[in-house]
Design a protein around this motif. Structure first.
Motif, PDB file in Angstrom:
ATOM      1  N   THR A  19       0.827  -1.201   0.000  1.00  0.00           N
ATOM      2  CA  THR A  19       0.000   0.000   0.000  1.00  0.00           C
ATOM      3  C   THR A  19       0.862   1.253   0.000  1.00  0.00           C
ATOM      4  O   THR A  19       0.520   2.253  -0.640  1.00  0.00           O
ATOM      5  N   VAL A  20       1.986   1.199   0.696  1.00  0.00           N
ATOM      6  CA  VAL A  20       2.807   2.407   0.906  1.00  0.00           C
ATOM      7  C   VAL A  20       3.980   2.509  -0.060  1.00  0.00           C
ATOM      8  O   VAL A  20       4.489   3.605  -0.313  1.00  0.00           O
ATOM      9  N   ILE A  21       4.413   1.414  -0.662  1.00  0.00           N
ATOM     10  CA  ILE A  21       5.645   1.427  -1.450  1.00  0.00           C
ATOM     11  C   ILE A  21       5.597   2.432  -2.589  1.00  0.00           C
ATOM     12  O   ILE A  21       6.617   3.026  -2.962  1.00  0.00           O
ATOM     13  N   GLY A  22       4.408   2.660  -3.143  1.00  0.00           N
ATOM     14  CA  GLY A  22       4.297   3.647  -4.215  1.00  0.00           C
ATOM     15  C   GLY A  22       4.703   5.033  -3.763  1.00  0.00           C
ATOM     16  O   GLY A  22       5.386   5.765  -4.497  1.00  0.00           O
ATOM     17  N   TYR A  23       4.281   5.431  -2.556  1.00  0.00           N
ATOM     18  CA  TYR A  23       4.660   6.747  -2.026  1.00  0.00           C
ATOM     19  C   TYR A  23       6.172   6.859  -1.872  1.00  0.00           C
ATOM     20  O   TYR A  23       6.758   7.905  -2.128  1.00  0.00           O
ATOM     21  N   ARG A  24       6.788   5.777  -1.448  1.00  0.00           N
ATOM     22  CA  ARG A  24       8.256   5.812  -1.254  1.00  0.00           C
ATOM     23  C   ARG A  24       8.984   5.945  -2.585  1.00  0.00           C
ATOM     24  O   ARG A  24       9.963   6.688  -2.697  1.00  0.00           O
ATOM     25  N   LEU A  25       8.513   5.258  -3.607  1.00  0.00           N
ATOM     26  CA  LEU A  25       9.246   5.224  -4.871  1.00  0.00           C
ATOM     27  C   LEU A  25       9.030   6.441  -5.753  1.00  0.00           C
ATOM     28  O   LEU A  25       9.876   6.748  -6.603  1.00  0.00           O
ATOM     29  N   VAL A  26       7.904   7.156  -5.579  1.00  0.00           N
ATOM     30  CA  VAL A  26       7.708   8.370  -6.387  1.00  0.00           C
ATOM     31  C   VAL A  26       8.387   9.579  -5.757  1.00  0.00           C
ATOM     32  O   VAL A  26       8.509  10.630  -6.400  1.00  0.00           O
ATOM     33  N   ALA A  27       8.830   9.440  -4.497  1.00  0.00           N
ATOM     34  CA  ALA A  27       9.459  10.553  -3.784  1.00  0.00           C
ATOM     35  C   ALA A  27      10.977  10.437  -3.842  1.00  0.00           C
ATOM     36  O   ALA A  27      11.539   9.501  -4.417  1.00  0.00           O
ATOM     37  N   GLU A  28      11.665  11.408  -3.250  1.00  0.00           N
ATOM     38  CA  GLU A  28      13.126  11.367  -3.130  1.00  0.00           C
ATOM     39  C   GLU A  28      13.544  10.151  -2.302  1.00  0.00           C
ATOM     40  O   GLU A  28      12.842   9.767  -1.362  1.00  0.00           O
ATOM     41  N   PRO A  29      14.656   9.508  -2.599  1.00  0.00           N
ATOM     42  CA  PRO A  29      15.626   9.821  -3.652  1.00  0.00           C
ATOM     43  C   PRO A  29      15.365   9.097  -4.969  1.00  0.00           C
ATOM     44  O   PRO A  29      16.208   9.113  -5.855  1.00  0.00           O
ATOM     45  N   PHE A  30      14.201   8.441  -5.116  1.00  0.00           N
ATOM     46  CA  PHE A  30      13.959   7.584  -6.282  1.00  0.00           C
ATOM     47  C   PHE A  30      13.325   8.348  -7.443  1.00  0.00           C
ATOM     48  O   PHE A  30      13.772   8.245  -8.581  1.00  0.00           O
ATOM     49  N   ASN A  31      12.227   9.094  -7.155  1.00  0.00           N
ATOM     50  CA  ASN A  31      11.540   9.890  -8.180  1.00  0.00           C
ATOM     51  C   ASN A  31      11.131   9.060  -9.405  1.00  0.00           C
ATOM     52  O   ASN A  31      11.290   9.487 -10.551  1.00  0.00           O
ATOM     53  N   LEU A  32      10.608   7.862  -9.160  1.00  0.00           N
ATOM     54  CA  LEU A  32      10.195   7.006 -10.270  1.00  0.00           C
ATOM     55  C   LEU A  32       8.841   7.440 -10.817  1.00  0.00           C
ATOM     56  O   LEU A  32       7.967   7.883 -10.066  1.00  0.00           O
ATOM     57  N   PRO A  33       8.613   7.343 -12.134  1.00  0.00           N
ATOM     58  CA  PRO A  33       7.305   7.665 -12.708  1.00  0.00           C
ATOM     59  C   PRO A  33       6.255   6.631 -12.315  1.00  0.00           C
ATOM     60  O   PRO A  33       6.585   5.497 -11.957  1.00  0.00           O
ATOM     61  N   GLN A  34       4.972   7.023 -12.432  1.00  0.00           N
ATOM     62  CA  GLN A  34       3.873   6.178 -11.998  1.00  0.00           C
ATOM     63  C   GLN A  34       3.862   4.825 -12.720  1.00  0.00           C
ATOM     64  O   GLN A  34       3.580   3.785 -12.121  1.00  0.00           O
ATOM     65  N   GLY A  35       4.168   4.825 -14.006  1.00  0.00           N
ATOM     66  CA  GLY A  35       4.163   3.576 -14.761  1.00  0.00           C
ATOM     67  C   GLY A  35       5.180   2.582 -14.241  1.00  0.00           C
ATOM     68  O   GLY A  35       4.891   1.380 -14.134  1.00  0.00           O
ATOM     69  N   ILE A  36       6.372   3.057 -13.925  1.00  0.00           N
ATOM     70  CA  ILE A  36       7.415   2.177 -13.387  1.00  0.00           C
ATOM     71  C   ILE A  36       7.017   1.657 -12.016  1.00  0.00           C
ATOM     72  O   ILE A  36       7.216   0.469 -11.702  1.00  0.00           O
ATOM     73  N   VAL A  37       6.417   2.512 -11.192  1.00  0.00           N
ATOM     74  CA  VAL A  37       5.973   2.086  -9.865  1.00  0.00           C
ATOM     75  C   VAL A  37       4.927   0.977  -9.980  1.00  0.00           C
ATOM     76  O   VAL A  37       4.974  -0.017  -9.258  1.00  0.00           O
ATOM     77  N   GLY A  38       3.999   1.130 -10.929  1.00  0.00           N
ATOM     78  CA  GLY A  38       3.001   0.084 -11.135  1.00  0.00           C
ATOM     79  C   GLY A  38       3.625  -1.214 -11.588  1.00  0.00           C
ATOM     80  O   GLY A  38       3.178  -2.312 -11.212  1.00  0.00           O
ATOM     81  N   SER A  39       4.682  -1.121 -12.376  1.00  0.00           N
ATOM     82  CA  SER A  39       5.336  -2.327 -12.887  1.00  0.00           C
ATOM     83  C   SER A  39       6.087  -3.085 -11.805  1.00  0.00           C
ATOM     84  O   SER A  39       6.437  -4.260 -11.992  1.00  0.00           O
ATOM     85  N   ILE A  40       6.354  -2.435 -10.669  1.00  0.00           N
ATOM     86  CA  ILE A  40       7.023  -3.103  -9.556  1.00  0.00           C
ATOM     87  C   ILE A  40       6.234  -4.335  -9.124  1.00  0.00           C
ATOM     88  O   ILE A  40       6.790  -5.323  -8.629  1.00  0.00           O
ATOM     89  N   PHE A  41       4.926  -4.319  -9.358  1.00  0.00           N
ATOM     90  CA  PHE A  41       4.079  -5.415  -8.882  1.00  0.00           C
ATOM     91  C   PHE A  41       4.284  -6.704  -9.674  1.00  0.00           C
ATOM     92  O   PHE A  41       3.680  -7.730  -9.347  1.00  0.00           O
ATOM     93  N   VAL A  42       5.129  -6.675 -10.698  1.00  0.00           N
ATOM     94  CA  VAL A  42       5.477  -7.924 -11.381  1.00  0.00           C
ATOM     95  C   VAL A  42       6.203  -8.872 -10.426  1.00  0.00           C
ATOM     96  O   VAL A  42       6.285 -10.076 -10.675  1.00  0.00           O
ATOM     97  N   VAL A  43       6.686  -8.314  -9.306  1.00  0.00           N
ATOM     98  CA  VAL A  43       7.337  -9.116  -8.270  1.00  0.00           C
ATOM     99  C   VAL A  43       6.384 -10.192  -7.748  1.00  0.00           C
ATOM    100  O   VAL A  43       6.826 -11.206  -7.185  1.00  0.00           O
ATOM    101  N   TYR A  44       5.075 -10.009  -7.941  1.00  0.00           N
ATOM    102  CA  TYR A  44       4.102 -11.004  -7.499  1.00  0.00           C
ATOM    103  C   TYR A  44       4.401 -12.396  -8.053  1.00  0.00           C
ATOM    104  O   TYR A  44       4.032 -13.405  -7.452  1.00  0.00           O
ATOM    105  N   LEU A  45       5.044 -12.438  -9.214  1.00  0.00           N
ATOM    106  CA  LEU A  45       5.359 -13.738  -9.809  1.00  0.00           C
ATOM    107  C   LEU A  45       6.254 -14.570  -8.899  1.00  0.00           C
ATOM    108  O   LEU A  45       6.228 -15.803  -8.939  1.00  0.00           O
ATOM    109  N   VAL A  46       7.054 -13.896  -8.077  1.00  0.00           N
ATOM    110  CA  VAL A  46       7.894 -14.605  -7.110  1.00  0.00           C
ATOM    111  C   VAL A  46       7.019 -15.381  -6.139  1.00  0.00           C
ATOM    112  O   VAL A  46       7.342 -16.505  -5.734  1.00  0.00           O
ATOM    113  N   GLY A  47       5.888 -14.785  -5.764  1.00  0.00           N
ATOM    114  CA  GLY A  47       4.979 -15.445  -4.845  1.00  0.00           C
ATOM    115  C   GLY A  47       4.391 -16.716  -5.416  1.00  0.00           C
ATOM    116  O   GLY A  47       4.141 -17.684  -4.681  1.00  0.00           O
ATOM    117  N   THR A  48       4.162 -16.736  -6.724  1.00  0.00           N
ATOM    118  CA  THR A  48       3.648 -17.947  -7.365  1.00  0.00           C
ATOM    119  C   THR A  48       4.626 -19.101  -7.179  1.00  0.00           C
ATOM    120  O   THR A  48       4.238 -20.236  -6.891  1.00  0.00           O
TER     121      THR A  48
END
Length: 440
Positions: A271-300
């Motif tokens: 829930t919170v990781i998006g806030y961390r990644l769009v802010a300093e020091p990362f400044n990632l765009p929204q699309g890249i932040v959404g793509s972080i959720f591909v990590v779910y495949l690890v859970g499979t």
């Protein structure tokens, strides 16, 4: 009066009392094989059923967590704090937690197919209204109703498969439904991230709504008619008595608590990781932040490997490893490197799914009767943990930054480790007592 049954553990009674149908085999064949007219891989209706339940799984989790990757954009547009925006996620999971037991009980009377169709339809219609919510309060209210509607799907889907699919093919059929869940949860977040980057969060939620409508239509067109469902009424007193019996079992209570604590971490982090990644020091765009959720495949992968892990180190050993992996992952995310944060998310996801797989499977193994209600209670605790994790994790982030969210996650893992340690010591004491009794 027999215990109430909300429908998730019906394989035995469905197999024991199949109903006749127009395309059933001869009576002599049915008498020889009571499952002869059930769906099987390669048989008529099996592929349609598989695609239908896959579509339902995709829609369910795409809708349930549709706002999670969009929280920074929602906060910015509506001028609200993270802990306020997080309720757009927590309200949906809390609604599902409240509804899963009563709606699964209603499916005993009205049918699994009817319940799943109604749930998907209502949730998809609400999804088309969500993008037009004029305020945060309206958005949260719509999401709560949407989560309540989706509560009719999980237990009903499992019961439908148990009743209509041959026992030997049941694991594969359920696996496809779960795959739909994970793909829906992952793809929904990724799609919303990129659409929001181009056209805003409202357009992103609209895209998920369209996806849900397509999935709902596909489900209704593809799902075969139920041929083995036997309607029966579930009284509130019988249901309450059965649930009370499960809650009186100390081992089941521990498993429910462990599931809730693992989900608290998972809900808080994602829930919170998006806030961390769009802010300093990362400044990632929204699309890249959404793509972080591909990590779910690890859970499979980790959830599938949990069975082998239990075979090697036992259930409590697997839980210790899951707690340790999740804890190390939380510590990794404190770093100011994208690579370290990503590694931390991978470890958290692997640890969470392994712990969830061990705890949830242990519930079915522990409950000797009315396993449906035992599983429904686990789902209830699981989604309450998700709701609390999202809300408390966002509040901690608002007050103390990412370190506050991590501290909450570490506290949850200490709780899970403490419960497991208590169980280990209790089991050791029982073994010693048994040894002394045999020696005497």
């Amino acid at each position: 009066m027999p215990p109430a049954d909300t429908g998730a553990s019906v394989t035995d009674r469905a197999a024991a009392s199949p109903q006749s149908s127009t395309d059933s085999p001869s009576p002599s064949a049915a008498a020889t094989d009571p499952e002869s007219d059930k769906l099987r891989p390669g048989g008529p209706g099996y592929r349609r059923m598989s695609f239908a339940l896959f579509a339902a799984g995709v829609a369910t989790f795409a809708l349930l967590y549709s706002t999670q990757a969009l929280l920074p954009a929602i906060s910015a547009d509506l001028n609200v704090a993270p802990d306020q925006a997080s309720w757009t996620v927590s309200a949906a999971t809390f609604g599902l937690a409240l509804g899963v037991i009563p709606l699964s009980a209603l499916s005993e009377r009205f049918g699994r197919r009817t319940m799943m169709t109604a749930s998907l339809t209502v949730a998809a219609v609400i999804a088309l209204l969500v993008p037009f919510a004029p305020s945060l309060g309206t958005l949260i209210a719509l999401r709560a109703v949407q989560g309540l509607a989706l509560a009719g799907l999980p237990a009903s889907a499992m019961a439908f498969l148990a009743e209509e699919v041959r026992a030997k093919a049941l694991v594969a059929a359920i696996g496809l439904f779960v795959a739909g869940n994970s793909i829906g949860g992952m793809s929904g977040r990724i799609v919303t991230g990129w659409v929001a980057q181009a056209w805003g969060w409202r357009a992103a939620l609209g895209a998920v709504g369209v996806l849900a409508v397509v999935c709902a239509v596909a489900f209704r067109l593809l799902v075969p008619r139920a041929r083995h469902f036997v309607a029966r009424s579930v009284g509130p007193r019988a249901l309450a008595r059965t649930l009370g019996g499960h809650l009186a079992d100390p081992l089941l209570r521990r498993l429910y608590a462990i599931g809730a604590l693992f989900m608290t971490v998972f809900g808080a982090v994602y829930t919170v990781i998006g806030y961390r990644l769009v802010a300093e020091p990362f400044n990632l765009p929204q699309g890249i932040v959404g793509s972080i959720f591909v990590v779910y495949l690890v859970g499979t992968v980790s959830s599938a490997a949990a069975g082998k892990l239990v075979g090697r180190v036992g259930r409590r050993g697997a839980l210790y490893l899951a707690v340790g992996t999740t804890t190390v992952g939380l510590l990794f995310t404190l770093a100011s490197s994208v690579g370290a944060v990503l590694a931390g998310l991978i470890l958290i996801t692997a640890g969470f799914f392994a712990g969830h797989a061990v705890a949830s499977s242990s519930v079915s193994r522990t409950a000797k009767t009315a396993r449906a209600q035992a599983s429904a209670l686990y789902q209830c605790a699981y989604y309450i943990g998700s709701s609390l994790g999202g809300a408390l994790g966002a509040a901690a982030f608002h007050s103390a930054g990412w370190s506050g969210t991590v501290l909450l996650g570490l506290a949850a893992m200490v709780g899970a480790a403490g419960i497991t340690l208590y169980a280990t010591r209790k089991a050791s004491a029982e073994r010693r007592l048994l040894h002394l009794q045999k020696a005497a």
